[in-house]
Write an enzyme that holds these catalytic residues in place. Sequence first.
Site, PDB file in Angstrom:
ATOM      1  N   SER A   1       0.848  -1.185   0.000  1.00  0.00           N
ATOM      2  CA  SER A   1       0.000   0.000   0.000  1.00  0.00           C
ATOM      3  C   SER A   1       0.886   1.237   0.000  1.00  0.00           C
ATOM      4  O   SER A   1       1.920   1.265   0.677  1.00  0.00           O
ATOM      5  CB  SER A   1      -0.893  -0.022   1.244  1.00  0.00           C
ATOM      6  OG  SER A   1      -1.707   1.113   1.298  1.00  0.00           O
ATOM      7  N   SER A   2       0.505   2.248  -0.769  1.00  0.00           N
ATOM      8  CA  SER A   2       1.224   3.509  -0.858  1.00  0.00           C
ATOM      9  C   SER A   2       2.633   3.286  -1.413  1.00  0.00           C
ATOM     10  O   SER A   2       2.765   2.786  -2.527  1.00  0.00           O
ATOM     11  CB  SER A   2       1.237   4.215   0.500  1.00  0.00           C
ATOM     12  OG  SER A   2       1.685   5.544   0.363  1.00  0.00           O
TER      13      SER A   2
END
Length: 175
Positions: free
Chosen positions: A21-22
């Site tokens: 994520s990210s």
Amino acid sequence: MVTYALSTYNGDATKVFVTGSSSGAMMTNVMAATYPELFAAATAYSGVPAGCFMSSSNQVDAWNETCSQGQVVASPQYWTSVVDAMYSGYTGARPRFQVYHGSIDTTLLPPNYNETVKEWTGVFGYNYLTPEKVEANFPQSGYTTQIWGETTANPLGTVQGIYAINVGHTVPING
């Protein structure tokens, strides 16, 4: 590390996945592009396409405002060439790919969803404008799932794009 773990612990290479994520999603894109033979599938939550985040100052450890703000818009052919250049000459199988992004992400703006979808549909030779299947409110209310490369043998498709309405940078992961 992946080959070491598979060898040392007698792992099953068909069950090796990469996800993040990210910044982890950014690395998921890069890992799938650079080491495609190591992964069966990849899932990127709120990231950017592989190759997008090269900093404007050519520094590895720098923030790229143009990319993060969704201002890098390119063709599927361009993004495919970026992936191809990350492992020049590779002709083997690529990992199936799943892209999640929220419509109100203010860290890595939503246009990055389209660019990442263009990248991976391009790698697999699909037209990103014409998914084979679109499911509204799947996997949950407010989400739309697009599927490319759906076959009898692979009913979940080769590439999935999941766009979440009114979801920010942290896309909830269920299941």
